[in-house]
Write a protein that holds these residues in place. Structure first.
Motif, short mmCIF file in Angstrom:
data_model
loop_
_atom_site.label_atom_id
_atom_site.label_comp_id
_atom_site.label_asym_id
_atom_site.label_seq_id
_atom_site.Cartn_x
_atom_site.Cartn_y
_atom_site.Cartn_z
N UNK A 101 15.64 13.36 -6.50
CA UNK A 101 15.04 13.29 -5.17
C UNK A 101 15.49 14.48 -4.34
N UNK A 102 14.67 14.82 -3.36
CA UNK A 102 15.04 15.88 -2.41
C UNK A 102 15.89 15.26 -1.31
N UNK A 103 17.06 15.86 -1.07
CA UNK A 103 17.96 15.38 -0.03
C UNK A 103 18.27 16.54 0.90
N UNK A 104 17.63 16.51 2.07
CA UNK A 104 17.76 17.59 3.06
C UNK A 104 17.38 18.94 2.44
N UNK A 105 16.28 18.92 1.67
CA UNK A 105 15.75 20.14 1.09
C UNK A 105 16.37 20.54 -0.23
N UNK A 152 2.87 7.19 4.39
CA UNK A 152 2.92 6.82 2.98
C UNK A 152 4.16 7.44 2.32
N UNK A 153 4.94 6.61 1.64
CA UNK A 153 6.22 7.07 1.08
C UNK A 153 6.02 8.07 -0.05
N UNK A 154 4.87 8.05 -0.70
CA UNK A 154 4.64 8.93 -1.86
C UNK A 154 4.73 10.41 -1.49
N UNK A 157 0.81 -1.22 0.00
CA UNK A 157 0.00 0.00 0.00
C UNK A 157 0.84 1.27 0.00
N UNK A 158 2.16 1.12 -0.01
CA UNK A 158 3.05 2.27 -0.01
C UNK A 158 3.38 2.80 1.36
N UNK A 159 2.99 2.07 2.42
CA UNK A 159 3.28 2.50 3.79
C UNK A 159 4.70 2.11 4.18
N UNK A 203 6.45 8.66 -12.37
CA UNK A 203 7.47 7.74 -12.87
C UNK A 203 7.82 6.69 -11.83
N UNK A 204 7.84 7.09 -10.55
CA UNK A 204 8.15 6.12 -9.49
C UNK A 204 7.06 5.05 -9.42
N UNK A 205 5.81 5.47 -9.57
CA UNK A 205 4.70 4.51 -9.53
C UNK A 205 4.80 3.52 -10.69
N UNK A 206 5.11 4.01 -11.86
CA UNK A 206 5.23 3.13 -13.03
C UNK A 206 6.34 2.10 -12.85
#
Length: 331
Positions: A291-295, A258-260, A233-235, A270-273
């Motif tokens: 990805x965001x890494x520490x903002x 939820x990681x999303x 479920x993405x948890x 794209x991550x979902x696909x």
């Protein structure tokens, strides 16, 4: 049955036999008196006819009363004997159940215990004795709270309150002090019986499992890459310290989220696909993403991989991401 019970039984039925004897002797005495009165009425004409008739009426009445009393006594005796046999049967069943319970407690690999409301254990399994290293006598005579780690006692009290309200406990963990001074982590399943005033509990020793999990978590936390594991479920079910730092939350707060919601908007589709592709192929997939890494947005080399159970069914999805921009700057 022990000697005291046999003595009580003998005395109980002896009482009814004595009553029967008294009734029989009373009837014999009445008949003797009747015979004497008849003889006296013949030999002593002074006895009036009215007195003779009254006695003739009285004698059968007393005899009927004696017979009725004897019959009632026999009925009560038979009833008592039936009740006695029923109690013997129940006692035999109880003794058989106790023997079965004792055998089950002696051979079960689960750690089992029966606890009373007085804070003492009433019965423990051989496996619990072996795991903690105390004698059975010590476990049964010492309040079980003395074995529980001080930091776990309040949570244990709250769990017991829930049991007393009729709730069942599943997977409750606390630490028990063993005879060698170390603590064993036990995972309990328990329920209370209000009528008997006891709590039945079964536990597994998960100490080695928890130690292994802690060691693996320390290893994951030492890695510089981002690691996150989530269910279907993405948890988020687990992550390492690097991932927690990258999103700006502690690991404890991330678990269950939820990681999303921690992905940049442009990367969600794209991550979902790619996750769907992994779910179909059941094979790892490596790709580049931002990805965001520490903002700060940064390019990462990510690999999504399936986590399978022993039957080959997918139970979780893991993702490892390495900050490529950071590596380029170092070189």
């Amino acid at each position: 049955m022990d000697q005291s019970e046999k003595k009580k039984t003998t005395e109980y039925f002896g009482f009814w036999h004595l009553q029967n004897k008294i009734t029989l002797f009373s009837l014999i005495a009445i008949l003797l008196l009747s015979a004497l009165f008849v003889m006296g009425s013949v030999m002593l004409p002074a006895v009036s006819t009215t007195q003779f008739i009254a006695f003739i009426v009285l004698i059968p009445a007393l005899a009927c009363f004696g017979i009725a009393t004897s019959h009632s006594s026999n009925l009560e005796s038979a009833k008592a004997e039936r009740e006695y046999k029923r109690l013997l049967l129940r006692l035999s069943e109880t003794e058989g159940s106790q023997i079965t319970l004792d055998r089950f407690f002696s051979i079960s690999s689960d750690l089992m215990a029966v606890a009373g409301k007085d804070g003492l254990l009433k019965k423990v399994s051989a496996s619990l004795v072996n795991t903690l290293g105390y004698s059975e006598e010590t476990l049964l005579s010492t309040p079980f709270f003395e074995f529980i780690h001080p930091a776990d006692r309040e949570a244990t009290r709250e769990n017991i309150k829930a049991l007393n309200l009729g709730l069942r406990s599943m997977g409750f963990e606390n630490r028990y002090r063993a005879a060698d001074g170390t603590y064993r982590t036990l995972s309990w399943s328990a329920a209370a019986d209000a009528e008997l005033g006891v709590r039945f509990a079964s536990a597994r020793d998960v100490t080695d499992e928890r130690n292994f999990k802690n060691r693996m978590q320390q290893i994951w936390d030492s890695f510089p890459f981002l690691l996150v594991v989530k269910d279907s479920n993405g948890t988020i079910t687990n992550c390492n310290a690097a991932f927690a730092r990258s999103v700006g939350f502690s690991r404890d707060l991330l678990l269950g989220q939820n990681a999303k919601q921690f992905l940049p908007p442009e990367s969600k589709d794209s991550a979902f696909e790619k996750e769907q592709e992994v779910l179909k192929s059941l094979k790892p997939l490596t790709f580049d993403e931002v990805l965001m890494n520490e903002g700060v947005a940064a390019r990462h080399l990510s690999t999504i991989f399936p986590v399978l159970d022993q039957t080959g069914k997918i139970v979780s999805i893991g993702k490892v991401s390495l900050n490529i921009d950071s590596l380029a700057q170092r070189t």
